[in-house]
Each structure stands twice: as C-alpha cells, then as structure tokens.
Design an enzyme around this catalytic site. Structure first.
Site, PDB file in Angstrom:
ATOM      1  N   SER A  61       3.482  -0.889  -1.844  1.00 48.32           N
ATOM      2  CA  SER A  61       2.923  -2.243  -1.882  1.00 48.32           C
ATOM      3  C   SER A  61       3.090  -2.831  -3.288  1.00 48.32           C
ATOM      4  O   SER A  61       4.217  -2.902  -3.781  1.00 48.32           O
ATOM      5  CB  SER A  61       1.466  -2.232  -1.415  1.00 48.32           C
ATOM      6  N   HIS A  90       2.462  -0.698   6.877  1.00 47.32           N
ATOM      7  CA  HIS A  90       2.686  -1.195   5.510  1.00 47.32           C
ATOM      8  C   HIS A  90       3.204  -0.035   4.663  1.00 47.32           C
ATOM      9  O   HIS A  90       4.381   0.261   4.712  1.00 47.32           O
ATOM     10  CB  HIS A  90       1.409  -1.834   4.959  1.00 47.32           C
ATOM     11  N   ASP A 107       6.412  -5.530   8.447  1.00 44.81           N
ATOM     12  CA  ASP A 107       5.374  -5.145   7.490  1.00 44.81           C
ATOM     13  C   ASP A 107       4.123  -5.981   7.772  1.00 44.81           C
ATOM     14  O   ASP A 107       4.122  -7.204   7.596  1.00 44.81           O
ATOM     15  CB  ASP A 107       5.911  -5.414   6.079  1.00 44.81           C
TER      16      ASP A 107
END
Length: 322
Positions: free
Chosen positions: A104, A267, A200
């Site tokens: 991330s 994610h 995502d």
C-alpha cells in the site's frame, strides 16, 4: 483544501497511522514469517519492519512544524534516511542479499526509495525491490472527477514531497504527477517486482468510486463486495484493470523486472499467510505469490504473470466487507 488535509493528518496523529503511541505489537507473517511452510524462500532472513506513520510514504520534507496552525512534523524522508543509517551500522552494510518491500503506502515508498536503497548497500550485494499494492492509478472517478490526482497534489504540496522525487521528473512535469508509480517505474534501475491485484479494493473504494462521487450509493455494495457488482459496474472495473495493464505495458519488457497481477478483490497480499503462501493462496501458472517472487528474486525463472479478468480465477482470495 490544504487545511482540511492538515486536519486529517492531525486526527491521524491520534491513531496507529500517525503515532507510535497507538501502535500495537507487530506480527511477522507472510513475507516476514519465520516458518518455511509459510515463507519458503525468505523464512531465515533478517527482517526489519518499518512502521508507517508519516502519511507520504517516507517522502515528506518540510522544515516548519506549523501547518495551518497545527503542529505537524512532515519529515518522512529524514525518517527513512535515519532508519537506513541505523540498519547499516547494525549489519546491513555487510549484507550479501537485500530485499526492500512494502505494501500500500509502503508499496509506494518502495517505488520512491528503491534506487536509494540499492545505492546505500554494498556494490556486490544482490539488491531488489518488491512493491505490493502500491501501484496507485491516476484515473478519474465514476463522476469524472480527478479525485486521486487532487489528493496526491495536496499531499505533495503539504509535505514538501517534491524534493524526494526524481529530479528529472519534477523538472519536466508537475511534481504531483511524479508521485504516481507509472512515472516512478520509468526511472527505477534496481530490479523491481510489481505485485498488484487488478481489482484493488482500496483503489476501487477511494480512487474509482469514492463516497463523495456516489451520492446515490449505487456503488456502495459493489465497492464492499465484488460479487454484488452488476454487469455495468463489472465493465467499469474491467476498464480500471485495463488502465493498470496499459500503465505496465512497457514494464513487461523489463528483463530485470517481475510481475504478478491477479484478478482478485484484495489489497495487500505479502502481509498475510493466506495470500502469500498457503494451500488456499491465489495462484497464477499454479504458483503462489511467494513461489513467484522467490523464483524471480533467485533467478530461477522469468515471472511476468497477468491473470485473466474477474471472475475467471477460482484461487482468488476476495475480501468481503458485507
């Protein structure tokens, strides 16, 4: 808008996203796991997890503490440098192999700092980078607004990020554009692996269909569970996937590079035993992410994997919020 972002940063300062005072104990799982069954290639490595709390992928560099009347420290670049200095003094300077990874915002940090990491280590060391779910797309949202571009614009200006971005980029185009991975990867010389889901969920919820651009709530259920997306929404999600693949088109020809783009609604995938390496992990060409990354790092084979569009991969681990 600057002050609203400053206030958001101030409120984050009272959470684990902004201060070590609120952080819980760390668990070393996924790519950090010490067990060979969970982490076949890297289980016995020395591992360091850098806690994220600066809000700009360790790239902020502002001298003044006072931001719109709020006392905020945007010095992530200095945090990065201090951490590397300390690690070098504790043995990293003797490393024969090193691997910078992050997911991330940490994935974006990996893109930003990959070459610097390489340059700080011994010339004869094997140094590579893996960015997990950090390939944020510069795409308009469902209402046609440039939501993520304006957000990145605010972050770059508020935190003085331009100084940490490639000089040839910030002198050629607007600095906030250089905060996007599609610009960063053009300039990274260190071997790089890009791991990203084509769907995502963080990007779908915050870039493609943010709440403020969906006042009627038509996208609400879809952004929380891909199984609830209607055929029209799935078409738009396929378009989002195509934008990702278009951005990676040139990178596919990078002989030192690796890639694993699966069609899962998820994610981060390196930081969980389920998605990194387990009997139920997502697979491409019958390999888990851990096996694909290991093959690439140790040069056991070329890894440039792109999944077919959703819902064709039955091994996907899709998150369900509702």
């Amino acid at each position: 808008m600057g002050s609203s972002l400053g206030e958001s940063c101030a409120s984050r300062g009272r959470t684990a996203l902004g201060s070590s005072m609120y952080m819980e104990a760390m668990h070393f799982v996924g790519i950090l796991s010490p067990y060979p069954s969970q982490n076949p290639d890297f289980f016995n490595w020395n591992k360091v997890k850098v806690r994220y709390c600066d809000g700009a992928s360790f790239a902020g560099d502002v001298e003044s503490e006072d931001q719109s009347g709020l006392k905020l420290f945007f010095r992530g670049q200095h945090v990065w440098e201090a951490i590397i200095d300390q690690l070098l003094s504790e043995g990293l300077a003797k490393a024969k192999q090193a691997f910078l990874t992050g997911c991330s915002a940490g994935g974006l940090a990996t893109f930003i700092h990959c070459d610097n990491f390489r340059n700080r280590l011994p010339k004869d060391a094997t140094v590579k980078c893996l960015a997990d779910a950090g390939f944020f797309l510069d795409e308009k949202d469902i209402s046609g607004k440039e939501t993520v571009r304006s957000f990145f614009n605010e972050v770059v200006h508020l935190q003085g990020v331009a100084k940490s971005l490639p000089n040839d980029c910030v002198t050629a185009i607007e600095p906030p554009q250089c905060f996007f991975p599609h610009e960063l990867i053009k300039r990274i010389n260190t071997p790089l692996f890009i791991l990203n889901p084509a769907y995502d969920f963080w990007q779908i919820q915050h870039i493609l269909a943010p709440l403020e651009s969906d006042p009627g709530g038509q996208w609400r259920r879809c952004t929380m569970n891909i199984r609830y997306c209607n055929s029209n929404q799935i078409e738009i999600l396929h378009g989002f996937r195509k934008s990702l693949l278009d951005s990676l088109n040139k990178f596919q020809r990078n002989k030192k590079g690796g890639m694993f783009i699966n069609s899962c609604f998820v994610h981060c995938q390196t930081m969980s035993n389920i998605t990194w390496h387990s009997p139920t992990s997502p697979r491409l060409s019958n390999k888990t992410i851990a096996e694909a990354v290991g093959d690439w790092y140790f040069e056991r084979g070329v890894v440039m994997e792109i999944d077919c569009p959703y819902p064709c991969n039955p091994t996907c681990f899709n998150l369900e919020f509702i």
